[in-house]
Design a protein around this motif. Structure first.
Motif, short mmCIF file in Angstrom:
data_model
loop_
_atom_site.label_atom_id
_atom_site.label_comp_id
_atom_site.label_asym_id
_atom_site.label_seq_id
_atom_site.Cartn_x
_atom_site.Cartn_y
_atom_site.Cartn_z
N PHE A 2 1.03 -1.53 0.14
CA PHE A 2 -0.05 -0.33 -0.24
C PHE A 2 0.75 1.39 0.22
O PHE A 2 1.58 1.35 1.12
CB PHE A 2 -1.19 0.23 1.09
N ILE A 3 0.97 2.07 -1.17
CA ILE A 3 1.32 2.75 -1.24
C ILE A 3 0.58 4.25 -1.41
O ILE A 3 -0.41 4.21 -2.21
CB ILE A 3 2.34 3.08 -2.18
N THR A 4 1.01 5.50 -0.34
CA THR A 4 0.54 6.90 -0.65
C THR A 4 1.52 7.95 -1.51
O THR A 4 2.68 7.87 -1.23
CB THR A 4 -0.29 7.31 0.50
N PHE A 5 0.56 8.54 -2.05
CA PHE A 5 1.31 10.28 -2.80
C PHE A 5 0.41 10.74 -1.63
O PHE A 5 -0.49 10.98 -1.60
CB PHE A 5 1.49 10.42 -3.36
N GLU A 6 1.35 11.83 -0.88
CA GLU A 6 1.05 13.15 -0.22
C GLU A 6 1.65 14.66 -0.46
O GLU A 6 2.76 14.15 -1.10
CB GLU A 6 1.11 13.09 1.71
N GLY A 7 0.68 15.99 -0.85
CA GLY A 7 2.32 17.12 -0.87
C GLY A 7 0.77 17.83 -0.71
O GLY A 7 -0.70 17.96 -0.66
N LEU A 128 4.47 2.57 2.54
CA LEU A 128 5.37 3.21 2.08
C LEU A 128 4.56 4.90 1.69
O LEU A 128 3.50 4.91 0.80
CB LEU A 128 6.20 3.30 1.06
N THR A 129 4.69 6.34 2.59
CA THR A 129 4.25 6.65 1.49
C THR A 129 5.15 7.78 0.93
O THR A 129 6.08 8.92 1.79
CB THR A 129 3.85 7.46 3.28
N LEU A 177 5.25 15.07 9.80
CA LEU A 177 5.72 13.73 9.88
C LEU A 177 6.57 13.04 9.74
O LEU A 177 6.70 12.07 9.66
CB LEU A 177 3.22 13.79 9.20
N ALA A 178 6.98 13.04 7.89
CA ALA A 178 8.15 12.58 8.20
C ALA A 178 9.37 12.32 9.06
O ALA A 178 9.74 12.45 8.70
CB ALA A 178 8.67 13.43 6.52
N GLU A 179 9.77 13.48 9.59
CA GLU A 179 10.78 13.39 11.12
C GLU A 179 10.08 12.74 11.49
O GLU A 179 11.00 12.02 12.03
CB GLU A 179 10.43 15.22 11.67
N ARG A 180 8.49 12.86 11.73
CA ARG A 180 8.49 11.50 13.06
C ARG A 180 8.12 9.99 12.46
O ARG A 180 8.64 9.36 13.28
CB ARG A 180 6.99 12.13 14.12
N PHE A 185 8.23 7.23 5.70
CA PHE A 185 8.07 8.31 4.72
C PHE A 185 9.02 8.79 3.87
O PHE A 185 10.30 8.72 4.16
CB PHE A 185 7.53 10.09 5.34
N ARG A 186 9.18 9.08 2.49
CA ARG A 186 10.30 9.35 1.84
C ARG A 186 10.02 11.06 1.29
O ARG A 186 8.66 11.01 1.36
CB ARG A 186 10.50 8.32 0.85
N VAL A 187 10.71 12.00 1.70
CA VAL A 187 10.20 13.81 1.55
C VAL A 187 11.03 13.43 -0.72
O VAL A 187 12.70 12.89 -0.34
CB VAL A 187 11.13 14.27 1.94
N ILE A 188 10.11 13.43 -1.67
CA ILE A 188 10.82 14.19 -2.44
C ILE A 188 10.97 15.42 -3.47
O ILE A 188 9.15 16.19 -2.82
CB ILE A 188 10.60 13.44 -4.10
N ASP A 189 11.73 16.15 -4.07
CA ASP A 189 11.16 17.81 -4.25
C ASP A 189 10.80 17.87 -5.11
O ASP A 189 11.04 17.17 -6.27
CB ASP A 189 12.97 18.18 -3.94
N ALA A 190 9.73 18.06 -5.12
CA ALA A 190 9.06 18.47 -6.77
C ALA A 190 8.57 19.20 -7.31
O ALA A 190 8.18 19.98 -8.27
CB ALA A 190 6.46 17.73 -6.14
N SER A 191 10.25 19.73 -7.43
CA SER A 191 9.78 20.96 -7.79
C SER A 191 10.66 21.04 -9.03
O SER A 191 10.97 21.81 -10.02
CB SER A 191 11.60 22.49 -6.94
N LYS A 192 11.51 19.54 -8.48
CA LYS A 192 12.21 19.19 -10.36
C LYS A 192 11.46 19.17 -10.98
O LYS A 192 10.21 18.61 -11.66
CB LYS A 192 12.97 17.49 -9.65
N ASP A 193 12.13 18.61 -12.75
CA ASP A 193 11.54 17.98 -14.00
C ASP A 193 10.68 16.58 -13.15
O ASP A 193 10.82 15.96 -13.34
CB ASP A 193 12.47 17.76 -15.24
N PRO A 194 9.65 16.13 -13.99
CA PRO A 194 8.72 15.79 -13.58
C PRO A 194 9.11 14.13 -13.73
O PRO A 194 8.75 13.26 -13.44
CB PRO A 194 7.16 15.49 -14.85
N GLN A 195 10.04 13.72 -14.70
CA GLN A 195 10.74 12.70 -15.64
C GLN A 195 11.83 12.42 -14.56
O GLN A 195 11.95 11.37 -14.17
CB GLN A 195 11.56 13.16 -16.56
N ALA A 196 12.49 13.34 -13.90
CA ALA A 196 13.03 13.54 -12.28
C ALA A 196 13.19 12.47 -11.31
O ALA A 196 13.65 12.16 -10.45
CB ALA A 196 14.48 14.26 -12.43
N ILE A 197 12.13 13.73 -11.27
CA ILE A 197 10.84 13.39 -10.19
C ILE A 197 10.57 11.85 -9.76
O ILE A 197 10.10 10.47 -8.97
CB ILE A 197 8.90 14.10 -9.85
N HIS A 198 9.86 11.00 -10.96
CA HIS A 198 9.25 10.06 -11.86
C HIS A 198 10.97 8.85 -11.54
O HIS A 198 10.71 7.59 -10.60
CB HIS A 198 8.75 9.20 -12.83
#
Length: 213
Positions: A2-7, A128-129, A177-180, A185-198
């Motif tokens: 079970f994977i979730t995306f948040e932001g 995984l979130t 939440l990610a710190e706790r 949790f995994r934090v991803i820099d979403a300001s990057k190019d979509p393919q780099a994020i993928h």
């Protein structure tokens, strides 16, 4: 699994979920993409109420309970059956969104929210979130571009119209939440190019999935 995306608004969750699902299917995994709110027929009606900015008199308590009602239906109709069938479930938001939006941003008691989740979810939580993180101003700019290009006549901009300070609280809430809970949790820099994020997202998910098997 079970994977979730948040932001925050405009963080690109929908795009990244589509890319991830395509990758997982290509690798032979059975998987489904789902979302909150609105993954069921009842949920679609709840979503229309929650995201309509014309509903200016909605009480914060009403908002909280509507999200929880949508989630109850979502878990019963979609998530648990898919997990029972050994499918990978990828959801655009889950209970962390309520903790952040209604808890950290709206100010509801976090312990009360957790008590509701304990009763409703019976121990169910994501394996995984992934938090797609970016500056609030950038996210809102993207979100409004998406809204203005929508062909649907149904408005879904109630949260985008919240004050900047509200969105800052949401972002800080997710990072808290990610710190706790760093194992989930995994934090991803979403300001990057979509393919780099993928690429980064795929590496995280496939590595995590490999450890689960």
């Amino acid at each position: 699994m079970f994977i979730t995306f948040e932001g925050i608004e405009g963080s690109g969750k929908t795009t990244q979920i589509k890319l991830l699902i395509s990758l997982l299917l290509a690798k032979g995994y059975e998987c489904i993409a789902t979302r909150e709110p609105g993954a069921t027929k009842i949920g679609e009606k709840i979503r229309a109420i929650l995201l309509d900015s014309s509903h200016t008199t909605m009480l914060p308590l009403t908002e909280l309970l509507l999200y929880e009602a949508d989630r109850a239906q979502h878990v019963h109709e979609v998530i648990k059956p898919a997990l029972a069938a050994n499918k990978v479930v990828v959801s655009d938001r889950f209970f962390d969104a309520t903790t952040v939006y209604q808890g950290y941003a709206r100010g509801f008691d976090l312990e009360l929210i957790q008590q509701i989740h304990q009763v409703m979810l019976d121990g169910l939580k994501p394996d995984l979130t992934l938090i797609l993180d970016l500056p609030v101003e950038m996210g809102l700019e993207r979100a409004w571009e998406r809204i203005n290009n929508r062909s649907s006549s149904l408005p879904e901009d109630r949260f985008e119209k919240e004050a900047l300070a509200f969105h800052e609280k949401v972002r800080r809430g997710y990072l808290t939440l990610a710190e706790r809970e760093p194992k989930r949790f995994r934090v991803i820099d979403a300001s990057k190019d979509p393919q780099a994020i993928h690429k980064e997202t795929a590496e995280i998910v496939l590595s995590f999935q490999g450890r689960k098997l």
